[in-house]
Design a protein around this motif. Structure first.
Motif, mmCIF file in Angstrom:
data_model
loop_
_atom_site.group_PDB
_atom_site.id
_atom_site.type_symbol
_atom_site.label_atom_id
_atom_site.label_comp_id
_atom_site.label_asym_id
_atom_site.label_seq_id
_atom_site.Cartn_x
_atom_site.Cartn_y
_atom_site.Cartn_z
ATOM 1 N N ASN A 1 -2.923 11.111 9.284
ATOM 2 C CA ASN A 1 -3.831 10.647 10.367
ATOM 3 C C ASN A 1 -5.206 9.881 10.092
ATOM 4 O OD1 ASN A 1 -2.067 12.155 12.439
ATOM 5 N ND2 ASN A 1 -3.152 13.892 11.667
ATOM 6 N N THR A 2 -5.656 9.097 10.986
ATOM 7 C CA THR A 2 -6.887 8.617 10.998
ATOM 8 C C THR A 2 -7.752 9.317 11.943
ATOM 9 O OG1 THR A 2 -6.118 7.091 12.587
ATOM 10 C CG2 THR A 2 -5.847 6.388 10.397
ATOM 11 N N PHE A 3 -7.698 10.501 11.993
ATOM 12 C CA PHE A 3 -8.666 11.375 12.547
ATOM 13 C C PHE A 3 -8.601 12.851 12.146
ATOM 14 C CE2 PHE A 3 -4.888 11.615 15.339
ATOM 15 C CZ PHE A 3 -4.931 12.902 15.675
ATOM 16 N N GLY A 4 -9.743 13.393 12.304
ATOM 17 C CA GLY A 4 -9.778 15.025 11.885
ATOM 18 C C GLY A 4 -10.341 15.764 13.140
ATOM 19 N N ILE A 5 -9.764 16.944 13.482
ATOM 20 C CA ILE A 5 -10.491 17.803 14.329
ATOM 21 C C ILE A 5 -10.775 19.060 13.651
ATOM 22 C CG2 ILE A 5 -10.030 18.901 16.645
ATOM 23 C CD1 ILE A 5 -7.534 16.960 17.238
ATOM 24 N N THR B 1 -7.110 1.039 1.618
ATOM 25 C CA THR B 1 -6.317 -0.065 0.875
ATOM 26 C C THR B 1 -5.939 0.465 -0.341
ATOM 27 O OG1 THR B 1 -7.970 -1.330 0.311
ATOM 28 C CG2 THR B 1 -6.898 -1.810 2.487
ATOM 29 N N ASP B 2 -4.979 0.084 -1.135
ATOM 30 C CA ASP B 2 -4.404 0.552 -2.265
ATOM 31 C C ASP B 2 -3.514 -0.599 -2.699
ATOM 32 O OD1 ASP B 2 -2.295 1.912 -4.273
ATOM 33 O OD2 ASP B 2 -3.948 3.219 -4.159
ATOM 34 N N LEU B 3 -3.812 -1.022 -4.106
ATOM 35 C CA LEU B 3 -3.202 -2.003 -4.843
ATOM 36 C C LEU B 3 -1.556 -1.639 -4.611
ATOM 37 C CD1 LEU B 3 -5.337 -2.800 -7.643
ATOM 38 C CD2 LEU B 3 -5.133 -4.335 -5.644
ATOM 39 N N GLN B 4 -1.089 -0.572 -4.958
ATOM 40 C CA GLN B 4 0.251 -0.310 -4.977
ATOM 41 C C GLN B 4 0.879 0.445 -3.648
ATOM 42 O OE1 GLN B 4 -1.827 1.264 -7.664
ATOM 43 N NE2 GLN B 4 -1.469 -0.644 -8.588
ATOM 44 N N SER B 5 -0.010 1.086 -2.696
ATOM 45 C CA SER B 5 0.664 1.732 -1.744
ATOM 46 C C SER B 5 0.491 1.076 -0.562
ATOM 47 C CB SER B 5 -0.298 3.129 -1.856
ATOM 48 O OG SER B 5 0.009 3.824 -2.915
ATOM 49 N N PRO B 6 1.579 0.992 0.308
ATOM 50 C CA PRO B 6 1.260 0.575 1.713
ATOM 51 C C PRO B 6 0.267 1.729 2.448
ATOM 52 C CG PRO B 6 3.552 1.084 1.218
ATOM 53 C CD PRO B 6 2.797 1.379 0.025
ATOM 54 N N GLN B 7 -0.428 1.035 3.236
ATOM 55 C CA GLN B 7 -1.473 1.814 4.000
ATOM 56 C C GLN B 7 -1.111 2.975 4.878
ATOM 57 O OE1 GLN B 7 -3.513 -1.510 6.456
ATOM 58 N NE2 GLN B 7 -5.419 -0.772 5.539
ATOM 59 N N MET B 8 0.137 2.877 5.241
ATOM 60 C CA MET B 8 0.805 3.881 6.106
ATOM 61 C C MET B 8 1.327 5.327 5.169
ATOM 62 S SD MET B 8 0.416 3.388 9.305
ATOM 63 C CE MET B 8 1.430 4.449 10.052
ATOM 64 N N SER B 9 1.277 4.989 3.867
ATOM 65 C CA SER B 9 1.697 6.038 2.859
ATOM 66 C C SER B 9 0.471 6.807 2.646
ATOM 67 C CB SER B 9 2.417 5.509 1.897
ATOM 68 O OG SER B 9 1.567 4.651 0.869
ATOM 69 N N LEU B 10 -0.742 6.371 2.644
ATOM 70 C CA LEU B 10 -1.779 7.181 2.171
ATOM 71 C C LEU B 10 -1.913 8.440 3.015
ATOM 72 C CD1 LEU B 10 -4.249 4.173 1.577
ATOM 73 C CD2 LEU B 10 -2.592 5.346 -0.146
ATOM 74 N N THR B 11 -2.781 9.495 2.493
ATOM 75 C CA THR B 11 -3.125 10.713 3.301
ATOM 76 C C THR B 11 -4.626 10.876 3.042
ATOM 77 O OG1 THR B 11 -2.779 12.303 1.432
ATOM 78 C CG2 THR B 11 -0.747 11.889 3.096
ATOM 79 N N TYR B 12 -5.172 11.560 3.892
ATOM 80 C CA TYR B 12 -6.822 11.797 3.768
ATOM 81 C C TYR B 12 -7.036 13.303 3.688
ATOM 82 C CZ TYR B 12 -6.065 6.842 5.188
ATOM 83 O OH TYR B 12 -5.669 5.750 5.173
ATOM 84 N N ASN B 13 -8.351 13.316 3.013
ATOM 85 C CA ASN B 13 -8.664 14.776 2.388
ATOM 86 C C ASN B 13 -10.374 14.869 3.097
ATOM 87 O OD1 ASN B 13 -8.319 17.134 1.165
ATOM 88 N ND2 ASN B 13 -9.476 16.159 -0.554
ATOM 89 N N LEU B 14 -10.513 15.705 3.672
ATOM 90 C CA LEU B 14 -11.831 15.870 4.540
ATOM 91 C C LEU B 14 -12.667 17.021 4.080
ATOM 92 C CD1 LEU B 14 -13.594 14.945 7.018
ATOM 93 C CD2 LEU B 14 -12.550 16.569 8.232
ATOM 94 N N ARG B 15 -13.971 16.844 3.717
ATOM 95 C CA ARG B 15 -14.918 17.741 3.242
ATOM 96 C C ARG B 15 -15.883 17.820 4.518
ATOM 97 N NH1 ARG B 15 -19.809 17.588 1.922
ATOM 98 N NH2 ARG B 15 -19.847 15.417 1.540
#
Length: 576
Positions: free
Chosen positions: A454-458, A407-421
Motif C-alpha cells: 500500500n501507499t498509505f498506512g492507518i 524506485t529501485d534499479l531492479q524492482s518494478p515499483q508495484m513489487s515494493l512493500t513499505y515499512n512504517l515506524r
C-alpha cells in the motif's frame, strides 16, 4: 552421430555455465533437526541475522537452539527457550522495546504447549505467564496487527480451533471472538490481499473438509470471502506477489482429500476474486513452501521441500520466476529432507539470500547454504530509494499517512512493500515497530514491510499527543532503503468518542452508480465520504436511517465513510 554427441556436450556445458550453482554447503555448528521450525532474525540488534531452531534432535527429544551470528560465524548461546517439536514459530517485537520476541507452539514432554518469550535484549528470553491456546501437533501461529493499533496480535490455529488474541499494548493479550474457522493441521498467514490497509487472513486446513479460507478484515471483523480455492493439510499457505502487480497472490502446498501431495498458485485479480495459475509445480507436503528472490532479479522465486506425490519420496526444488508469473525449475542440488523446516536470510551480509534447511533424511539433519550468486552471472541487488511522504490526515484518535512509491534499479515499483515506524519521541517506535533500526534502516528480519504494498498506512487508537514517524521501502529480496526524513503529527484532545460500538448496523450497498448506506441510527447524525488521505467528497445529514451517495464520478480506490452522532463517530473503509 559423433557430431550429435558433441552438440549435446556443448549444450550441457553452456547450460552449466549460464546456471552455475549459486548455493554452496557451509560447515556449521547446528544440530540435526526434524519436525520443527526455524527463523533468521537479528535477536541482538548487532547487524547480522541469528538463527533460532526448534524441533526434535537426533534422539527425537524436543529441543530449541539459538545461535548468535558474529560476522557470518555462528555460536550457540543459552537463551532460555524451551524445546517443542511438531512446532511452528513467529517473530515480532510485540512489546515495542526494540528487540525481536518469539512465540512457539507445538508438543513438549508434557503435551501440547504454546510459549511466548520476551527478548530481554542480550540473547536471553523470558517465558511469559500468558495462557495462550496450545495448538498442538502441526498447529500454526503468526503475529499480525489486525486492528491497526501498531501492536502485533497473535493468531493460533490447530486441533480444530482457531484463536485470535488482541495485544493490549502492555505486554498482555486478551482473546477476542473473531468468528474464525477451527482447523486441524492448518497453515495460516496474514496479508492485505485487497490493499485496503488492514491485515486479512489466509487459513488452510481441515475443518471437516479440507478447505481454504480467505478471511476479509473489515475494521477488526472477519468474514470469509466467497472464493473457490483448493485446500490442503500438512503443508504451507503463503502470500506473495509473484506477478508483480501490487496485489498478493496465494501459494498452497500439502495433501489434498485423497492424501496426495499438491502445490497450487492462485492469482489475485484485484477485484476480490482469485484465479488458478498453471505454474507446473510438483506436489509437495510436510513443509515448507517459500517465496524468495534468490537471484536478485526483483521477482519472488519458489522453493518447495518435503514429500512429493510419488510414493512419499522427499525432494527440495527451486523454481525461477520469469517476472510475469511463469517458472522454470533451477538445478540447485539442494539436499532432500522430510518433515522439513527452512529459513531464508542474508546471514553473511553480502547482498543475497542464504538458506538454512533442516529435516529428516533417515535421521534429523540440517544444512546451511551460502548463496554465492554474486560471484556468478547474476546481478547485484541494490536497495530501493526512501519513500516520500505526500499527505497526512488526522481525525479523532487515528491518523492516515500517504506516500509516493519508491524506485529501485531492479524492482518494478508495484513489487515494493513499505515499512512504517511511529513513536512518541523522535526516533522512537512505541506505537508501530518497524522491526528495523530507526537510524541505519537495517532490518531485523527477512520479511516484507508492515504496510504491505500500500501507499498509505492507518494507525488507530492514538491518545492525544505528538507522534514521530518514518518510512522505508523493501524489495523482493528484502533489501531495505533508509528511513525517510522523520516527520510528526499531533492528535488533539477531544470529547468525541471514536469509534462507536461495533454492534451498530452499517449496511453498505454498492453498484456502478450509487452507494447506499443503511444504519440503525435514527437520531441526529451527519455522514461524510472522503478519500483515504482525508479529502472530503460528500457531506450531508443522515435522515430516515439511510442515504444514497452518487459515486460513478469517483475513480476506483479506497474511501472512508464516517457517521457522526451525539454518541461518537463510526468510520468504515469501502472499496470502489
Amino acid at each position: 552421430m559423433k557430431r550429435t554427441h558433441l552438440i549435446l556436450i556443448l549444450s550441457s556445458l553452456l547450460y552449466a555455465t549460464a546456471f552455475s550453482q549459486p548455493f554452496t554447503p557451509v560447515a556449521n555448528p547446528f544440530p540435526g533437526m526434524g519436525r520443527g521450525a526455524a527463523a533468521f532474525a537479528d535477536f541482538d540488534n548487532d547487524g547480522d541475522l541469528d538463527l533460532l531452531m526448534t524441533g526434535q534432535d537426533n534422539t527425537y527429544y524436543p529441543m530449541a537452539k539459538l545461535f548468535a551470528n558474529t560476522q557470518g560465524d555462528f555460536s550457540e548461546v543459552t537463551s532460555g527457550i524451551r524445546g517443542l517439536y511438531n512446532s511452528a514459530l513467529s517473530v515480532a517485537d510485540y512489546d515495542h522495546d526494540g528487540f525481536q520476541d518469539v512465540i512457539i507452539t507445538g508438543q513438549g514432554l508434557s503435551g501440547n504447549a504454546t510459549h511466548l518469550y520476551r527478548n530481554l535484549g542480550n540473547l536471553q528470553f523470558l517465558l511469559t505467564d500468558s495462557t495462550l491456546y496450545a495448538a498442538g501437533a502441526d498447529g500454526d501461529v503468526a503475529f499480525g496487527d489486525y486492528n491497526n493499533d501498531g501492536f502485533a496480535d497473535i493468531i493460533l490455529s490447530g486441533n480444530w480451533y482457531s484463536k485470535l488474541y488482541h495485544n493490549n499494548g502492555n505486554g498482555t493479550f486478551t482473546e477476542i471472538e473473531a468468528g474464525l474457522p477451527g482447523l486441524n493441521s492448518p497453515s495460516i498467514a496474514w496479508g492485505d490481499y485487497d490493499n485496503d490497509g488492514d491485515q486479512d487472513l489466509l487459513m488452510v486446513g481441515d475443518n471437516g473438509t479440507i478447505t481454504t479460507y480467505v478471511m476479509t478484515n473489515d475494521n477488526g471483523v472477519f468474514t470469509p470471502l466467497n472464493v473457490q480455492i483448493e485446500g490442503a493439510v500438512a503443508g504451507s499457505a503463503r502470500w506473495g506477489d509473484h506477478n508483480l502487480d501490487g496485489y498478493p497472490d496465494i501459494m498452497i502446498t500439502g495433501k489434498d482429500y485423497n492424501l496426495q501431495a499438491v502445490s497450487f498458485v492462485y492469482n489475485n485479480n484485484s477485484d476480490n476474486t482469485f484465479s488458478f495459475a498453471n505454474v507446473g509445480f510438483v506436489g509437495t507436503a510436510l513443509e515448507p513452501a517459500d517465496w524468495i528472490d534468490y537471484d536478485n532479479d526483483a521477482d519472488p522465486d519458489v522453493m518447495l521441500a518435503g514429500q512429493n506425490s510419488t510414493c512419499g519420496n522427499s525432494f527440495t526444488r527451486l523454481y525461477t520466476n520469469d517476472g510475469i508469473g511463469g517458472y522454470t525449475e533451477f538445478p540447485a542440488n539442494l539436499a532432500f529432507a522430510d518433515r522439513s523446516a527452512s529459513a531464508w536470510g542474508d546471514y553473511d551480509n553480502d547482498g543475497d539470500s542464504d538458506l538454512f534447511l533442516a529435516g529428516i533424511s533417515g535421521t534429523p539433519t540440517r544444512f546451511l547454504y551460502r548463496n554465492d550468486l554474486l560471484n556468478g552471472s547474476f546481478q547485484t541487488n541494490t536497495p530501493p530509494t526512501a519513500p516520500e511522504i505526500t499527505d497526512l490526515y488526522t481525525w479523532q484518535d487515528y491518523a492516515i499517512i500517504n506516500w509516493s512509491r519508491s524506485t529501485d534499479l531492479q524492482s518494478p515499483q508495484m513489487s515494493l512493500t513499505y515499512n512504517l515506524r511511529v513513536g512518541t519521541v523522535p526516533g522512537g517506535n512505541a506505537i508501530v515497530s518497524p522491526n528495523a533500526d530507526a537510524i541505519t534502516g537495517n532490518r531485523y528480519m527477512a520479511a516484507t514491510g508492515n504496510m504491505g504494498s500500500n501507499t498509505f498506512g492507518i494507525i488507530r487508537g492514538l491518545a492525544p499527543g505528538t507522534y514521530y514517524f518514518g518510512l522505508q521501502a523493501i524489495d523482493q529480496a528484502y533489501a531495505a532503503s533508509p528511513f525517510s526524513q522523520e516527520q510528526s503529527f499531533t492528535i488533539l484532545p477531544t470529547a468525541v468518542k471514536n469509534p462507536l460500538n461495533n454492534d451498530r448496523v452499517l449496511n453498505i450497498q454498492l453498484d456502478s452508480e450509487m452507494l447506499r448506506v443503511i444504519t440503525d441510527i435514527s437520531g441526529s447524525a451527519t455522514i461524510t465520504m472522503s478519500t483515504i488521505s482525508g479529502v472530503r467528497l460528500f457531506h450531508d445529514c443522515l435522515s430516515n436511517c439511510e442515504i444514497n451517495i452518487p459515486v460513478s464520478r469517483y475513480p476506483a480506490g479506497i474511501y472512508l465513510i464516517s457517521i457522526l452522532t451525539e454518541e461518537g463517530r463510526y468510520t468504515r473503509k469501502i472499496k470502489l
